[in-house]
Design a protein around this motif. Sequence first.
Motif, PDB file in Angstrom:
ATOM      1  N   THR A 190      53.574  40.099  31.895  1.00 22.42           N
ATOM      2  CA  THR A 190      53.348  39.370  33.139  1.00 22.42           C
ATOM      3  C   THR A 190      52.666  38.051  32.789  1.00 22.42           C
ATOM      4  O   THR A 190      52.449  37.743  31.629  1.00 22.42           O
ATOM      5  N   LEU A 191      52.294  37.311  33.846  1.00 24.00           N
ATOM      6  CA  LEU A 191      51.618  36.033  33.614  1.00 24.00           C
ATOM      7  C   LEU A 191      50.193  36.197  33.120  1.00 24.00           C
ATOM      8  O   LEU A 191      49.572  35.256  32.639  1.00 24.00           O
ATOM      9  N   TRP A 192      49.632  37.386  33.311  1.00 24.45           N
ATOM     10  CA  TRP A 192      48.245  37.581  32.929  1.00 24.45           C
ATOM     11  C   TRP A 192      48.086  37.440  31.419  1.00 24.45           C
ATOM     12  O   TRP A 192      48.910  37.893  30.645  1.00 24.45           O
ATOM     13  N   ALA A 193      46.993  36.800  31.031  1.00 26.80           N
ATOM     14  CA  ALA A 193      46.688  36.606  29.618  1.00 26.80           C
ATOM     15  C   ALA A 193      45.188  36.370  29.510  1.00 26.80           C
ATOM     16  O   ALA A 193      44.492  36.252  30.519  1.00 26.80           O
ATOM     17  N   LYS A 194      44.721  36.267  28.313  1.00 27.07           N
ATOM     18  CA  LYS A 194      43.285  36.084  28.128  1.00 27.07           C
ATOM     19  C   LYS A 194      42.830  34.811  28.810  1.00 27.07           C
ATOM     20  O   LYS A 194      43.387  33.728  28.586  1.00 27.07           O
ATOM     21  N   GLY A 195      41.823  34.943  29.654  1.00 22.04           N
ATOM     22  CA  GLY A 195      41.230  33.774  30.269  1.00 22.04           C
ATOM     23  C   GLY A 195      41.894  33.292  31.539  1.00 22.04           C
ATOM     24  O   GLY A 195      41.420  32.344  32.165  1.00 22.04           O
ATOM     25  N   ALA A 331      41.064  37.469  33.513  1.00 22.85           N
ATOM     26  CA  ALA A 331      41.616  38.617  32.801  1.00 22.85           C
ATOM     27  C   ALA A 331      41.188  38.554  31.340  1.00 22.85           C
ATOM     28  O   ALA A 331      40.989  37.475  30.793  1.00 22.85           O
ATOM     29  N   GLN A 332      41.026  39.736  30.757  1.00 17.12           N
ATOM     30  CA  GLN A 332      40.740  39.758  29.309  1.00 17.12           C
ATOM     31  C   GLN A 332      42.031  39.594  28.508  1.00 17.12           C
ATOM     32  O   GLN A 332      42.041  39.037  27.436  1.00 17.12           O
ATOM     33  N   HIS A 333      43.102  40.151  29.013  1.00 15.36           N
ATOM     34  CA  HIS A 333      44.414  40.087  28.361  1.00 15.36           C
ATOM     35  C   HIS A 333      45.430  40.594  29.353  1.00 15.36           C
ATOM     36  O   HIS A 333      45.067  40.984  30.476  1.00 15.36           O
TER      37      HIS A 333
END
Lengths: 347, 572, 271
Positions: A190-195, A331-333
Amino acid sequence: MSDEHAAQAGPGQEVAPVAHAENPLAPGLPPHRPRRADVDPRAAKRAERQVALLFTLSALCTIGFIVGYVEIPNSEVLNLPLMGAVSASNFTLGVTLGLAIFLIGAGAIHWAKKLMPDVEGVDERHELRSSDETREAVYAQVAEGIADSGFGQRKLIRRTLLGAMALLPLSALVLLRDLGPLPGTELRTTLWAKGVRIVQDPSLQPIRPEDVVFGGLVSGLPATLMAVEDSAGTLNARAKSPVILIRLRPEEIVAEQGKNWDYEGILCYSKICTHVGCPTALYEHQTHHLLCPCHQSTFDLADAGKVVFGPAARAMPQLAITVDADGYLVAQHDFTQPIGPSFWERG
Amino acid sequence: MSTIERAGQGTGNYLDDRIGVNRWLKKNLGKIFPDHWSFMLGEIALYSFIVLLLTGTYLSLFFKPSMTEIVYNGSYVNLQGIRMSEAYASTLGISFDVRGGLLMRQVHHWAALLFVAAMTVHLCRVFFTGAFRKPRELNWLMGVGLLTLGIFEGFAGYSLPDDLLSGTGLRIAEGIVQAIPIVGTYLAFFIFGGPFPGSDFIPRLYIVHVLLIPGAILGLITAHLMLVWFQKHTQFPGPGRTEKNVVGYPLMPVYMAKAGGFFFVVFGVCVLLGAAVTINPVWLFGPYTPTQITAGSQPDWYIGWLDGALRLMPNWEINAFGHTLSLNVFIPSVVIPGICFTLLGLYPFLEQWITGDRREHHLLDRPRNAAVRTAAGAMAITFYLVLWIGGGNDVIATHFALSINTVIWTLRVLLLVLPPIVFVITKRFCLSLQRRDRDKLLHGIETGTILRMPSGEFLELHAPVSESEKVLLMAGDRYEPLELDTTPDDNGVSPRVSSVDRIRAKLSQAYFADQFRLSPEELAAAEEHHAHAALDAGQGGETAGAVAAVTGDGEAAALTAAAQAGSSPDQA
Amino acid sequence: MRTSSVTRPSRATQARRHPWAFVVLIGLALVMVGGLYTVLGSASAAQADATNPDTIQQGHALFLEGCSSCHGLNAQGVNGRGPSLIGVGAADVDFQVGTGRMPAATYNVPQVERRTVQYSQAEIDAMAAYVASLAPGPSVPSFSDLDLTGANLQAGGELFRTNCAQCHNFAGEGGALTLGKYAPSLTGSTPRHIWEAMLVGPQSMPKFPNTTITPLQKRDIIFYLTTVRAQPNPGGLSLGRVGPVSEGLFLWVVGLGVVIAVAVWIGAKSS
């Protein structure tokens, strides 16, 4: 065909004795009872007038429809008893057109029932099958045709023809390949990633930990979504990335999907149901259960999002969160498992 | 000759010169059609389909099948300035800016619901009267095909506006396709042109909805009707009706007027529904976005049973060897409808295998005379109804103040327990109706006239059934169960019986072992017995003679004499 | 009005007091009290009353009488009967008692239902003041909080569909939750109670404090809800705005029923 008591049976079985539906004692058609209009010319005239009235009313309704179409603007509201406020245009056009059509039908049926002859007629059924001679002639003709064509003897022609014909549809199949891309890893990321910051849906404001209260529910999206959406022109990224944020007291949290994935009791879960993908946002804060309205899958967000009722088979994926330097939740990752409905290659 | 007549004949001659049309007209203008109301259910489906074609064409002139996002600036205030797809915006335009547009949309949607409902009741009528038997098996298959196509077509149609409710349905459909083993993700990506929702799906669905499926439906309807025309319609048994004739009214003018009139009636009802009752208020749902959802998300009624299956299914999933088999999705949405439609399509052939009956049937069965078929149909309907109710479980929970979890558990149990119960009850009901018919034939109808004998005994007089009712009660085939031939041959070797034959015999037993139908031979014997008894009664017994005098009925006298003699008439 | 035969006062008192002075004085006092009441009372009567120790005492008395059996003598809650009310704020009391949910007829239900309101607004204000005095908590909306001038209908719709429709349905008709609980229909709720419910998160409903849904956004949502439920149903009978379930039922019973009735008419023998 008339006295076939022999039903065809298989080997080792007796023929079932069957009673036939033909009853030689069956009486003929009941005598015809004349209708009023058949014997009384005044009744006939009355029926004729009734039919004419129906057709006339239909014509008037058509005129009403045309007038209504021209005169009534779309915005006008009509207040009716029992129905309340409705669109004047829709109601008027619909009733006039509906009656115009219905009354033609009613008139035609009334006409047929009252005035058209109601003496029952009898048609004899014809034999559906062709005669034995015809059948044999056809089969002989087909056999002769096949023999003439040489299809039977000329094995080379037959085999190559069948091969060519069998192969041809493959081209149609191949043409369909570009209907869409191969799935690849699309379902796993998904689009979620660190930071990536979590922003509120729909205001797109970033979220501080203190904004998420006990018993509250915040709908979130990744901050990077709008840029991606504007350039891609589709809702694909949005379909995978919505999340919800809730806050529980440390003693209420039974389990999480990863160590320190919460932030001071704030838990972030995916919003897409693991059953067939509906957004799942019915949060019952007293029980910390999350309910999906489509098929009633229920997830316990205090217990690693596991399924407590319903047809979903997998827990709601959790997103590991923390705060960034400015104090906003990020998000953390990415999720560590594919979100949404299962699929064969999921693992 | 009047001008009209001259013009008519002129046209007729023009066409006849070129295509020989008068030959066809000669044969068919007087074609007889039977006139029972239950034969018109298929017509409802046909006419509502024509309504769909007409209103659908109108809508296609205004609808934009595009998922391109725009900002709405039409006249519906609640959504002005909101981003939405062109498909949704054009639907709002049809509803609020095109005069008569909302009417056409609503008529189209109501007609769609009516189309599938009519096909369903028509299917039930054909099933319960055994009209699918030879020579109409092919027509049955085409009907099942039409029903399936109609359901898909409806789903495609209400998904086109891209509103929140139907978009949720599409999301569920994509999840279902994704859950198919091995090929699921590929199929889903090919159908949607990538991940969900993509931008290809609405335009593709549009072509399926306005071209591909309507074309298939039109073709099947044409073949279906041609067969009905050629094979002639079935008819209920009754006086004057045989396997070899059709009794009814001629095409011209009666059937034209009645059937043509019925078309206008169905059309008119659809338009009146569209005038007075809101359906699919997409403006209230809002445009589809995958982050929103409404409580009470249901599909249209004809998909309700599948949604119910999804809701009632336990959450079984198998994870092994790096792969996931989602039984919780695959079984209710693919396996169950697959089995149901396959069984439905195969039923005529299954029943023919069980009965061994290869003859043509043009007289319909009374459902009571085919007890197991009727019970099986009732069982299937019960199964369908439980699933259908399951699809609306949250609406039921809120409106009847129940716990939705209790509703779901109850329906899960009912789904397995209720169909067999309904089967048994229905079969028993049919058998008791058969017994009542048998009693009527053997003993006559109770007249309510009580005769008091000098000896103090009370007798009720029975009147024999009329000739026409006798025809009705005796109508239909009476089958005996198939028996396996196990008699050993001369060498003492029993014939080898395959397991298929064994199953067939068992099913045949299940179908026909329990029945109370009189065979014509039994009826003839019983009538002869009565006739003899009447003769005896005429000779002796003043009571019987008194009865005969009072009622003028030899049979009643015979019954009285028999009762006096202490024997019952059917102990022949 | 007849003047009574009163002894005329002496010249000294006559100079200081006009015969009408008393009447005017009473009138002025009435106007002043009434004016003050109008200005302060209607808008934030609870707030005005909340600080009044008499109101709090009245509220306490009402609480002891009608609420303490389930919520405890000190509103600390009773296990298995009623939760603690310490910190719930005036808004929660105003909502629960103002919609008739409290006092609950029984606590052994999945969810307490709306019933006839048992107290007058003044009594509710008093009880709210008492509970608010126990610990700080969300207060009832002010007049300006509920002033919908300038509220954004379209934004309200978006907010409603994102935050509310999943439980309350697209038109606020309500929906099912688990185990017999439900999100009630909003078609009869007042703006005040809608505001309070969002703030407080009664029963199963989540809380939407002003950091999650700002006061501006709350007004937009209230504006959308009150507008939609008053808007006409353009297509005709709304069938409850519940969706395809009622539409399918209507078709089978009315639509198919009418058409089959006509078919029976067609097939019937005519006289």
